[in-house]
Write a protein that holds these residues in place. Structure first.
Motif, short mmCIF file in Angstrom:
data_model
loop_
_atom_site.label_atom_id
_atom_site.label_comp_id
_atom_site.label_asym_id
_atom_site.label_seq_id
_atom_site.Cartn_x
_atom_site.Cartn_y
_atom_site.Cartn_z
N PHE A 193 0.85 -1.19 0.00
CA PHE A 193 0.00 0.00 0.00
C PHE A 193 0.88 1.23 0.00
O PHE A 193 1.69 1.43 0.92
CB PHE A 193 -0.92 0.01 1.22
N THR A 222 -4.13 -0.75 -3.21
CA THR A 222 -2.69 -0.67 -3.43
C THR A 222 -2.15 0.76 -3.30
O THR A 222 -0.96 0.95 -3.12
CB THR A 222 -2.34 -1.21 -4.83
N SER A 234 -8.79 4.74 0.13
CA SER A 234 -8.42 5.22 -1.20
C SER A 234 -9.38 6.32 -1.59
O SER A 234 -10.59 6.25 -1.31
CB SER A 234 -8.45 4.09 -2.24
N LEU A 246 -7.31 1.44 5.73
CA LEU A 246 -6.61 1.93 4.56
C LEU A 246 -7.64 2.47 3.58
O LEU A 246 -8.50 1.73 3.09
CB LEU A 246 -5.79 0.81 3.91
#
Length: 775
Positions: A318, A492, A403, A401
């Protein structure tokens, strides 16, 4: 015999130009009135101007202040100004932070004096790391020296960061028997380390083979279980411990740990607390992070560690490029016997909602064996706009996480003025190119190739501008369904990029053809200078080939170098094309965070265009003064030239020289109302530039006027013939009736006088006979 009226081409051109000018000006006035009615000229903001003072920003209905200030409008001081202690003076230091003194050590010593504790100027982090073996006896001194040496995070190198991490990890190691005060100071040291840049952390992690960061994180988990019911809070790190009594160790133990938003991004003591016997999450508007730890079995204590950012957790899968802090929460329990634990969490994401939109997220934990984030045992729970929910069946270091997708303000489609102006320009340029090529032998002029090349480059640019300036990503339907998607897939990277190579190619082609247009306008001005000013000197040999290489080759070299340099510097970045073009439209990037000086719009477009425009203006003034408007009393030809012809000649040279593009610089004025007015004037003159070239260089020529007159006469004759068709049909019907009557002699005499055609025919014949007789 039908008469045909002779059309005057000059009158026709004047009528057409007048109608087009009135139409375009009417559209401009109409658009301005619409903007005024909609209130788009007003620049007042809903939020009061400068409501948040001293660098504060307005977020979520309140001011978020920097560390130095607090209060409703960030007007209350939260720092110590120009403090002194003994012989040492300290500059402004925010509350809760440590600062270095203005008095420095000698040049031969490796560190600086700091705080009221006087450090050893002969110590540095590398030498301090070697003293770890004596940490049991010298823990207070070692911890204090480490805190002093890391107080200025901007000066830390990767080696400094690794050494300080090792020292702090050993201080938290229970087997080293460091003092309680040394561990508290070490919390401040780790907090200061988290202020170091991402690049320093990445380089330190790449060179570290001993898992120094992971060791520090594990030791801090153990330390969080040893504080009793106390907490240690620093700006970037907070540790909280909760002990259970004997009656609480039976059955299920539920602890609710909460981190609330403060007036700044730093942690403060009052914003972190834990509550027992809670069965569910209880977030409110001020909740930034909340975790519910449910432990089965005999639990003695539980501990929590909150990191302001994820710099100690360097992931290989990541990659984070944004500056949005993603807080890490660690939960752990101390049990008499092994028993399952469940964790429920909510995170309130903090990001720039005006520039970014949350795209997706994943609930993860740090896997020490993988040395990376993992989703095993964690799952996503239904989330809202304010909170992201997660659930895991084990305790460790957790994170969300996220995005993001950039929110671009795609402009509206071209308005009526642009469409009409570009359509007229495209038509005029195409007709001019055809006319110049077809009639080049009859005109016997040497400026055909330059004018045709100028029109070709301008025509192609207008076509790309009309049909390719809008980014096709504008029509992409991007929704937030992935937020509530049950798939817990780890992203990612934190910025989602919608690449569009077609838009990049169109931007490069527009860059090339607009540069070619300006280059050919400069060559046209130079050629006119040689022809009109230096009339006695012929043009150089192979002049056409030479200017062709310049007109088409130089712009190609500039565009190729620009794209090549940007790709070589940012080729590994999936967003490299945004260093060259904009996302909102398929055109060159104008402004970036690293400054206007480095953007390609300046050095690959604006600079050469400015140089060309300056030279064109100089040549235009010289030609206008020495040739167009100069009267020689000795020459009768100059006396006969009317002012109208001089004005038209001046306009002809001004149009092909691109003088009207100077209005683009007036669009840089800061006042919104004035900028909009000049934008409409710029749009009016430049979108119709092709039409102006057609009128001045094609319609005004004698060949075009002669051919146009023939065409108009032909059309007029065709119209008169069409109008005479009814009489022809009538004559043919009369002829058939006459034949019918001629075949019936009995009816012939009765109907002969009723046929008007016969009367007309007889009258005509008699008149012609008299005429012949007289002749």
């Amino acid at each position: 015999m039908a008469s045909c009226r002779e059309w005057d081409p000059k009158v026709l051109v004047a009528i057409v130009c007048g109608l087009l000018t009135i139409t375009v000006l009417g559209l401009g006035i109409w658009r301005t009135v619409i903007r005024i009615q909609r209130g788009t000229f007003t620049t007042e903001s809903i939020v009061p101007i400068e409501f948040c003072r001293n660098g504060g920003t307005w977020q979520n209905g309140r001011c978020t202040c920097p560390e130095e200030w607090k209060g409703l409008r960030c007007t209350i001081t939260n720092f110590c100004e120009n403090s002194t202690f003994g012989d040492f003076t300290f500059a402004r230091i925010p509350v809760g932070r440590y600062g270095t003194s203005l008095q420095m050590c000698d040049k031969s010593t490796p560190n600086v004096l700091e705080n009221v504790t006087i450090g050893n100027c002969n110590e540095n982090l590398e030498t301090l790391e070697k003293q770890i073996v004596n940490i049991s006896k010298e823990s207070d001194n070692i911890s204090a020296e480490a805190q002093i040496l890391t107080s200025d995070a901007n000066k830390l190198t990767p080696n400094n960061l690794t050494s300080a991490t090792r020292v702090a990890g050993q201080i938290f190691n229970a087997s080293r028997n460091a003092s309680t005060e040394a561990k508290r100071v070490a919390v401040t040291t780790v907090s200061q380390l988290l202020d170091a840049s991402d690049d320093v952390f990445q380089r330190a992690a790449a060179a570290d083979n001993d898992n120094t960061f992971a060791t520090l994180v594990e030791q801090m988990e153990n330390y969080s279980l040893s504080l009793g019911n106390e907490s240690v809070v620093s700006p970037n790190l907070a540790v909280k411990s909760v002990n259970f009594s004997s009656k609480d160790t039976v059955g299920s133990t539920d602890i609710l740990f909460t981190v609330t938003e403060g007036s700044s991004d730093s942690f403060v003591s009052g914003s972190i607390y834990a509550e027992t016997n809670k069965k569910m999450l209880e977030p409110n508007q001020q909740t930034e992070l909340q975790i519910l730890l449910s432990s089965q079995g005999n639990s003695q204590a539980c501990g929590f560690v909150v990191y302001k950012n994820n710099k100690l957790f360097q992931s290989k899968t990541f990659k984070a490029k944004s500056n949005f802090t993603q807080k890490i929460i660690s939960s752990s329990t101390k049990k008499i016997e092994r028993a399952p634990s469940t964790v429920k969490m909510i995170f309130s994401p903090k990001y720039n909602q005006q520039e970014f939109q949350l795209h997706s997220y994943a609930c993860v934990y740090w896997n020490f064996s993988m040395k990376d984030w993992d989703t095993y045992g964690c799952q996503k729970v239904s989330s809202t706009d304010k909170f992201l929910n997660c659930s895991c069946n084990h305790t460790t270091n957790f994170a969300v996480l996220m995005s993001f997708r950039k929110t671009y303000k795609y402009p509206e489609s071209l308005d009526i003025i642009s469409n009409v102006g570009c359509a007229l320009s495209i038509t005029g340029l195409a007709l001019t190119i055809v006319f110049q090529i077809v009639t080049r032998k009859g005109r016997k002029t040497s400026i055909t190739w330059v004018l045709v090349s100028l029109c070709m480059s301008m025509l192609v640019f207008n076509l790309f501008f009309v049909f390719g300036i809008e980014n096709s990503n504008k029509n992409l339907k991007t929704s937030d369904t992935s937020i509530n998607d049950n798939k817990n897939e780890m992203p990612t990277q934190d910025i989602i990029v919608y690449s569009n190579p077609t838009c990049t190619v169109i931007a490069a082609l527009m860059h090339y053809f607009l540069l070619a247009t300006f280059t050919w306008s400069g060559l046209n001005a130079a050629q006119l200078y040689f022809l009109l000013i230096r009339t006695m000197k012929p043009l150089p040999q192979h002049f056409t080939l030479f200017i062709s290489l310049i007109g088409w080759g130089v712009p190609a070299v500039v565009v190729a170098l620009t794209v090549g340099i940007i790709y070589s510097l940012n080729g590994n970045d999936p967003e490299w094309e945004f260093e060259y073009r904009q996302e909102e439209i398929c055109w060159l990037a104008i402004s970036k965070s690293n400054g206007f000086i480095t953007v390609p719009f300046l050095w690959s477009f604006l600079t050469p265009v400015t140089i060309i425009l300056i030279s064109n203006v100089v040549i235009f003034i010289i030609i206008m003064v020495k040739v167009l408007w100069k009267n020689n009393q000795n020459l009768t030809s100059t006396k006969k030239v009317s002012s109208l012809k001089k004005i038209l000649s001046t306009l002809s040279i001004a149009v092909v020289s691109g003088i009207t593009w100077v209005l683009a610089y007036l669009m840089l004025i800061g006042n919104e109302n004035i900028r909009i007015i000049f934008s409409y004037i710029f749009c009016l003159f430049n979108t119709t530039q092709g039409l102006q070239i057609f009128i001045l260089y094609t319609v005004r020529t004698k060949i075009f006027q002669s051919e146009a007159s023939k065409v108009l006469n032909l059309l007029s004759s065709s119209t008169s013939r069409v109008k005479s068709l009814p009489s022809v049909i009538s004559m043919r019907l009369s002829e058939r009736m006459y034949n019918l009557l001629w075949s019936s002699p009995a009816l012939n005499e009765n109907f002969r006088l009723l046929d008007p055609s016969v009367i007309t025919e007889e009258t005509t014949l008699s008149e012609s006979d008299q005429a012949n007789t007289s002749i």
